[in-house]
Design an enzyme around this catalytic site. Sequence first.
Site, PDB file in Angstrom:
ATOM      1  N   SER A 183       6.144   3.487   4.936  1.00  0.00           N
ATOM      2  CA  SER A 183       7.002   2.355   4.609  1.00  0.00           C
ATOM      3  C   SER A 183       6.864   2.125   3.116  1.00  0.00           C
ATOM      4  CB  SER A 183       6.583   1.123   5.400  1.00  0.00           C
ATOM      5  OG  SER A 183       7.500   0.083   5.152  1.00  0.00           O
ATOM      6  N   GLU A 184       7.997   1.959   2.421  1.00  0.00           N
ATOM      7  CA  GLU A 184       7.964   2.062   0.960  1.00  0.00           C
ATOM      8  C   GLU A 184       7.191   0.947   0.269  1.00  0.00           C
ATOM      9  OE1 GLU A 184      10.758   1.945   2.848  1.00  0.00           O
ATOM     10  OE2 GLU A 184      12.435   1.009   1.777  1.00  0.00           O
ATOM     11  N   ASN A 185       6.801  -0.091   1.019  1.00  0.00           N
ATOM     12  CA  ASN A 185       5.937  -1.089   0.401  1.00  0.00           C
ATOM     13  C   ASN A 185       4.465  -0.691   0.473  1.00  0.00           C
ATOM     14  OD1 ASN A 185       6.259  -1.549   3.220  1.00  0.00           O
ATOM     15  ND2 ASN A 185       5.238  -3.528   3.006  1.00  0.00           N
TER      16      ASN A 185
END
Lengths: 226, 226, 234, 234
Positions: B61-63
């Site tokens: 997940s890009e966070n």
Amino acid sequence: MTATATASTPTADNIKGWSRRDMAKRLAEDIPEGWYVNLGIGIPLLVSDFVPADREVVLQSENGILGMGPLQTKRTFDPWIVNAGKQNVTLKTGASIVGHADSFAMIRGGHLDLCVLGSFEVAANGDFANWTTSLKSVPAVGGAMDLAVGAKRIWLIMDHTSKDGRPKLLEACTMPLTAPGVVKRVYTNLAVIDITARGFELVSMTPEITFEALQARTGAKIHRKD
Amino acid sequence: MTATATASTPTADNIKGWSRRDMAKRLAEDIPEGWYVNLGIGIPLLVSDFVPADREVVLQSENGILGMGPLQTKRTFDPWIVNAGKQNVTLKTGASIVGHADSFAMIRGGHLDLCVLGSFEVAANGDFANWTTSLKSVPAVGGAMDLAVGAKRIWLIMDHTSKDGRPKLLEACTMPLTAPGVVKRVYTNLAVIDITARGFELVSMTPEITFEALQARTGAKIHRKD
Amino acid sequence: MAINKIVQSFADAMAGIKDGSTVLIGGFGAVGQPNHLLDALTEQGAKDLTIVANNAGSGRETGIARLMDMGRVRRIVCSFPRSAGSVVFEELHNAGKLELELVAQGTLAERIRAGGAGIPAFYTATAYGTYIGEGKEVREFKGRKYILEEAIKADVALVECWQADRWGNLRYRTSGRNFNQPMATAADLTIVQSQHLVELGDLGPDDIHTPGIYVDRVIHVPYGDPPAAAPLAD
Amino acid sequence: MAINKIVQSFADAMAGIKDGSTVLIGGFGAVGQPNHLLDALTEQGAKDLTIVANNAGSGRETGIARLMDMGRVRRIVCSFPRSAGSVVFEELHNAGKLELELVAQGTLAERIRAGGAGIPAFYTATAYGTYIGEGKEVREFKGRKYILEEAIKADVALVECWQADRWGNLRYRTSGRNFNQPMATAADLTIVQSQHLVELGDLGPDDIHTPGIYVDRVIHVPYGDPPAAAPLAD
């Protein structure tokens, strides 16, 4: 500019001035509490012995240590901790470790208050040359060029003249530069000299010498502070 | 190229084709074990429900999450863990967390095997448009453009046509691009289509439809695989 | 089935490395050196290599020095080639048998980090106005001059770490992190020798230095401590 | 004397922030938001601010939204300005009272990281060939096209973390790391609100996410958990 001409003649010299430990102590006393400081390999590392005991200064080592302590002893031996000079060092309480990319991001990003380096030559415009005396043989550069441009201040600790009496503080460097225009202050065995827009400016000098004798041993004009 | 002309006329349509869950399942089955996969917000996240239980696929997940698990329940609640869609998710055993710079270094550095995104439009040259339908109002971009250029493969999961029957698979995108030339495969409610040097190439299609009917609903020529 | 990056032999660890590869080699000083992987690479036989490392090896019996001494290295990219013991490097370089690209240490680290991060090139003040910066593109931003440096992306990275799990999640021990951490991100094939193997989940999610996505193969090499740098005071 | 970055009041935490400052604001979603610092900044009164954050706030009562609603913000740099609840942003932007610079999320993170790392500019493939990339310098490396992006260096960073010590060493809790970690490195004045204060040495040297060198002030704000993102299944 006559000073330059005079100084380029080797000067027979029995003035020793300050010892390396004196120079390191003088420099250490000028570091305020809370500064983040990288000490170059060699003489600069001596500075850490003279930071007053009641003053917290955080030492960085470019291989990723923030909060470096003194050299290890047999009692504190941990072979997994080395500094940039590849000596086994201790970590102070509060120390942190990062990898090389993050360590040099810290260095190059302008976060160190001070980096202390040795040098072969320094010029009145803040250029210095400390990585190699010549390009004829294969030089090694390490982190010197990164530290030179990354730290907020570069202070040099070096002999004022070469063994045969030639000045190392010059109008222009003769050896390959480490970085142009970055040196703020030079601690030598004879004097402490700031580098400002005017060039070399005297901060203090050993009582063994006169201003004129200091100038004669220096390859560019030394200004007195206003 | 006549296909394009035909297809730009809205087609009265009562063929529904595969459901979103069917599309997600079909895509999930094409993900081999050991792939690192980012699933975009919305429909793409459905894919995670259909990865076969005996197949380890690592979701990013890009966070900053690598090893994202299913949505939290009241039993597993930890408000400190969110995914890029700002849902509370779990971490799988073996998960790791990094900050935003390191997470996008991972994304942009070509380390993800696959990123699955939704899209408004896709073109036969691999261009796609999924971030905004228009620039008239203020758009939000998030991480879409980074994922689009960073992952080794971009697969889209999207309806084959708009609600009023206009094709979303086109000769050229009409909406603002997310990235040019990056899409490798498209999973729609009617077909699975590769994008190759020739353009759209049919992989499979719903038995509810003929090739000609599929072509009529598509804004550029569909090639049959050789 | 499950992801399992742990391999049982050096032959498996080195499988597929081709002649002409660019190989990143972690380590700084005696710490974090993937010496067992280097010896395995020498054994494996790939030649015409470009190696990227901070130093150019020392001695002749092991590590980078041995790989070079065996004639496998065409080119070395490093910041500190010459040091006490870099005899093999000097012999080969002086004989014109080994190319050198000298890079400032921070630029080397940043170029590798860029290679892993999808940044093809960046500007840096380091080496502007010096011999190393000569011939590089100069550009001014906000009144200061910088030079352009390109990323280093490699075929192989050889890495040493303290702990690893079957997903390839890694932790390093203090100064062992050094170049190992950025290098792990910048190669198509990252091979790790780990002092310890741990169960998946033993490394907490907030405590992983290199996420497993960067790692392809892990081999267990519990060699113990690196040597002391120098005799110590009591 | 000793280094002690811990401050006891929000007034001390905010001292010296000037009108016209650029302020980085950490957080992603509800997690890791330095909302107490933002409220303290609103209280402190600095105006004509440029703020850099992933989102443009939501609601009106707190955080970025309140700061904007009070008229303190001239310009916002973010990747996701419009979301459910971004009413204040939309009002002000539509009224021409708030400039927007829209940046892809990864480019935003990398520009901030570059600001902290002394990299004035770098090339990236992100946004090449798109509206966001229009007008930016394009350059080809190894056959692929990239655009030039400049670093973001700020006057102030507002950061939220889980643990902090008196040297300013920080650890984040899972998704709280987000933009807080790079932003902490990229400002002249980094101010941190921490859920917990710990003794120097409690955070192991291998376990520190943000070394203290990046941090100027820490204030203890044990506000507890962020809100749940949405109702959860049983």
